[in-house]
Enzyme design. Sequence first.
Site, PDB file in Angstrom:
ATOM      1  N   HIS A   1      -8.322  22.735  70.544  1.00 27.29           N
ATOM      2  CA  HIS A   1      -9.287  23.832  70.613  1.00 27.29           C
ATOM      3  C   HIS A   1     -10.702  23.319  70.413  1.00 27.29           C
ATOM      4  CE1 HIS A   1      -9.963  23.935  66.227  1.00 27.29           C
ATOM      5  NE2 HIS A   1      -8.656  23.758  66.081  1.00 27.29           N
TER       6      HIS A   1
ATOM      7  N   CYS B   1      -4.918  20.060  63.907  1.00 27.93           N
ATOM      8  CA  CYS B   1      -5.222  20.405  65.296  1.00 27.93           C
ATOM      9  C   CYS B   1      -6.064  19.307  65.935  1.00 27.93           C
ATOM     10  CB  CYS B   1      -5.984  21.729  65.363  1.00 27.93           C
ATOM     11  SG  CYS B   1      -4.953  23.178  65.057  1.00 27.93           S
TER      12      CYS B   1
END
Length: 153
Positions: free
Chosen positions: A108, A124
């Site tokens: 992301h 992440c």
Amino acid sequence: MRPSPAFGRWLAPLLLAVSLVWTLACAAPASAGTAAVVARIDLSRQTMTVSVNGMPQYSWPVSTARRGYVTPTGAYRPQRMYRSYFSRKYYNSPMPYSIFFNGGYAIHGSYEVSRLGAPASHGCVRLHPSNAATLYSLVQTYGAGNTLILVTR
């Protein structure tokens, strides 16, 4: 005509082996050669390279798991995507252009661009928001089934 007892001794293991091979073949992730979009994340270099139809197109700095956290390695397909997402686990942090690939792990965008190129996340894969938008668009265009995410050390 009844089969001999020896017939049953080798038929059951053979059927089990064939069934196991078939199950593994269907469940295994496709190779990079069968994916239109391949995002390779190199944890040791903190980079992502993106190839489209076998041709390298982009190379970007990323931030992956900092000390005490893990970014999972392996081959994945995108599971779900959100143009705008906010972390439920980490202080409602913005995660633009999220591509979830393994449970709660996602690629992301991140507004902490000064930290890109070094480990900084809870696991992440963080990208510059414009790069995340580019990858998101590629996955939308070619499809999650034609996208492969490879995370290596």
